[in-house]
Design a protein around this motif. Structure first.
Motif, short mmCIF file in Angstrom:
data_model
loop_
_atom_site.label_atom_id
_atom_site.label_comp_id
_atom_site.label_asym_id
_atom_site.label_seq_id
_atom_site.Cartn_x
_atom_site.Cartn_y
_atom_site.Cartn_z
N UNK A 35 57.60 -2.54 8.83
CA UNK A 35 57.82 -3.99 8.78
C UNK A 35 56.77 -4.73 9.62
N UNK A 36 56.46 -4.21 10.79
CA UNK A 36 55.45 -4.86 11.66
C UNK A 36 54.08 -4.81 10.99
N UNK A 37 53.72 -3.66 10.47
CA UNK A 37 52.40 -3.51 9.85
C UNK A 37 52.28 -4.33 8.57
N UNK A 38 53.37 -4.41 7.79
CA UNK A 38 53.33 -5.15 6.53
C UNK A 38 53.32 -6.66 6.76
N UNK A 39 54.17 -7.15 7.68
CA UNK A 39 54.33 -8.59 7.85
C UNK A 39 53.29 -9.22 8.76
N UNK B 87 50.30 -7.35 9.82
CA UNK B 87 48.98 -6.74 9.66
C UNK B 87 48.50 -6.02 10.90
N UNK B 88 49.40 -5.75 11.85
CA UNK B 88 49.04 -5.09 13.09
C UNK B 88 49.42 -3.62 13.05
N UNK B 89 48.54 -2.76 13.55
CA UNK B 89 48.85 -1.34 13.67
C UNK B 89 49.64 -1.09 14.96
N UNK B 90 50.66 -0.26 14.89
CA UNK B 90 51.45 0.10 16.07
C UNK B 90 51.68 1.60 16.07
N UNK C 272 52.33 7.55 22.81
CA UNK C 272 50.95 7.83 23.20
C UNK C 272 50.42 9.11 22.54
N UNK C 273 51.32 9.89 21.94
CA UNK C 273 50.93 11.21 21.44
C UNK C 273 49.97 11.13 20.25
N UNK C 274 50.20 10.17 19.34
CA UNK C 274 49.33 10.04 18.16
C UNK C 274 48.91 8.58 18.04
N UNK C 275 47.76 8.26 18.57
CA UNK C 275 47.23 6.91 18.46
C UNK C 275 45.90 6.95 17.72
N UNK C 276 45.63 5.99 16.84
CA UNK C 276 46.48 4.86 16.48
C UNK C 276 47.43 5.17 15.32
N UNK C 277 48.39 4.28 15.12
CA UNK C 277 49.30 4.28 13.97
C UNK C 277 50.11 5.56 13.82
N UNK C 278 50.50 6.15 14.95
CA UNK C 278 51.29 7.38 14.89
C UNK C 278 52.78 7.11 15.02
N UNK C 279 53.58 8.10 14.61
CA UNK C 279 55.03 8.07 14.84
C UNK C 279 55.43 9.47 15.27
N UNK C 280 55.90 9.59 16.50
CA UNK C 280 56.25 10.90 17.07
C UNK C 280 57.71 10.92 17.46
#
Length: 434
Positions: free
Chosen positions: A138-142, A144-147, A163-171
């Motif tokens: 939702x953050x990236x779509x609405x 346009x920011x990578x998190x 911090x484990x997978x940057x950028x645009x990671x989900x751990x």
């Protein structure tokens, strides 16, 4: 069995940490898509790198690097002044998206927040991992920011995950997999562990987060202070730090600084910045029902030398119209005509909630009451049209000369978002005439 020495329960709590990827430069890329993928930094007004885009980071440019060094590394580096008003707007929208999924959102900094989504699986009809993924999308779509996102049993572990997978990671660090993520993580990379503690732990043979987490409880309590024990517990999956959704309201002091480029000796422009510092500090103080008993005025020279002056108020007040004359006296005592200055600042001290008006023999009660009513109206309008849409006339040179690089309006001032009009950017000054 080594990876099960911590929590045997996968999700006694579910804490999400969301961290913006190169947040300031990402905001600039959203506004100016032509900059996307280019080496770029913000902080041009400060003389050092405030934020570097990932292409710039790959070349070795990091936060805090002097601009001349950054330009030597990358001659075609794009250098922008920081536009904190725009970044704050993106930040607020990012946090509001998180609140769609849970009311328990703690705004930790302008570009990161913790969310407690414990118990939300049934309400949102998704797993905890699925909820975190939905937030990220939702953050990236609405916006346009990578998190980057981390989800785990505690705040410390969730931050390890983001911090484990940057950028645009989900751990996802579930209870049974904690050891795997701590095994190769240097102990100094743990949130809350500073250089002194890192050095001390190294002296007793503890170099990784896993080695720290495996220390016996008796040894931890004997060798470390309370914060160290709390972090040790959090690393083991025992949630100690709650997600605090209430906004902070207790302050020992409030300070507002502004750095600009190029350095200047322009008397009225410098005072305009100083007065804007005062207005910003007082806005924050009034938001929490606070008023200072003391005020400090600061000027920073081109050589990074600081000069300051302090004054005690006749009575506590957070109304710039009352304080502007005193601020001018402090400024006049500090200002040197031949000196070049690069920053201004104001610090409000000895804040009190007791803001009952106590008039001196030389004050007009009616005038003071009218000023108080004026600022009540100003705060109401600022909530609708934005901070500083109404401001003291002496700070108006900022509207004419710019707040980033002098003579250059900020990106925020040149950009209209949906629903805004050109008129909303003008601001109507309050003229203070003696």
């Amino acid at each position: 069995m080594n990876d099960m020495i911590f929590s045997h329960h996968s999700w006694p709590r579910a804490i999400v940490h969301i961290d913006g990827d190169a947040f300031f430069t990402s905001c600039e890329e959203v506004i100016h898509p032509e900059l996307k993928g280019k080496p770029m930094i913000t902080g041009g007004e400060r003389g050092i790198v405030a934020c570097a885009s990932y292409p710039a980071k790959k070349m070795g440019i990091t936060r805090g690097v002097p601009l001349h060094q950054a330009k030597n590394i990358c001659p075609n580096l794009i250098i922008l002044p920081s536009d904190y008003e725009t970044y704050s707007l993106f930040s607020r929208r990012m946090f509001n998206i998180m609140r769609r999924f849970t009311p328990d959102v703690e705004e930790y900094s302008i570009d990161e927040a913790f969310c407690d989504i414990t118990g939300m699986r049934r309400a949102l009809r998704s797993s905890y991992t699925g909820i975190a993924e939905q937030m990220k999308r939702a953050i990236e779509r609405e916006l346009g920011l990578g998190v980057s996102v981390g989800i785990s049993l505690t705040k410390v572990l969730a931050k390890v995950g983001s911090k484990h997978q940057k950028p645009s990671g989900l751990t996802v660090i579930a209870g049974r997999s904690i050891a795997r993520y701590l095994e190769h993580l240097p102990v100094g990379k743990i949130w809350g562990i500073g250089p002194a503690t890192t050095s001390y732990l190294a002296k007793i043979g503890v170099k990784t987060a896993l080695e720290f987490a495996r220390m016996p409880e008796a040894a931890v309590r004997k060798r470390l202070t309370k914060p160290g024990v709390e972090i040790w517990r959090e690393l083991r999956g025992d949630s100690v730090y709650p997600v605090i959704s209430e906004e902070k309201s207790v302050y020992a002091s409030i300070s507002k600084m502004k750095t600009f480029a190029p350095p200047t000796s322009d008397r009225e422009y410098l005072f305009a910045h100083l007065l804007r510092n005062l207005e910003s500090a007082c806005i924050k103080a009034r938001r929490y029902g606070l008023a200072p008993r003391k005020i400090i005025s600061l000027l920073r020279t081109r050589q990074f030398g600081d000069v300051g002056s302090e004054a005690t108020l006749v009575r506590p007040s957070a109304l710039p119209l009352e304080l502007s004359g005193l601020l001018r006296e402090l400024f006049d005592s500090l200002y040197r005509e031949k000196e070049l200055y690069r920053s201004t600042g104001v610090i409000l001290l000895e804040l009190t909630h007791d803001v009952t008006i106590q008039y001196s023999l030389f004050e007009s009660p009616m005038k003071a009451e009218k000023i108080r009513e004026l600022y009540e109206a100003m705060d109401s309008l600022s909530g609708k049209y934005g901070k500083h849409s109404l401001h003291l006339g002496a700070s108006h040179p900022l509207e004419q000369l710019g707040k980033g690089k002098r003579g250059t309006p900020t990106v925020r001032e040149e950009t209209k978002f949906f629903g805004e009009t050109k008129r909303r950017h003008l601001g109507l000054p309050i003229l203070h005439v003696k």
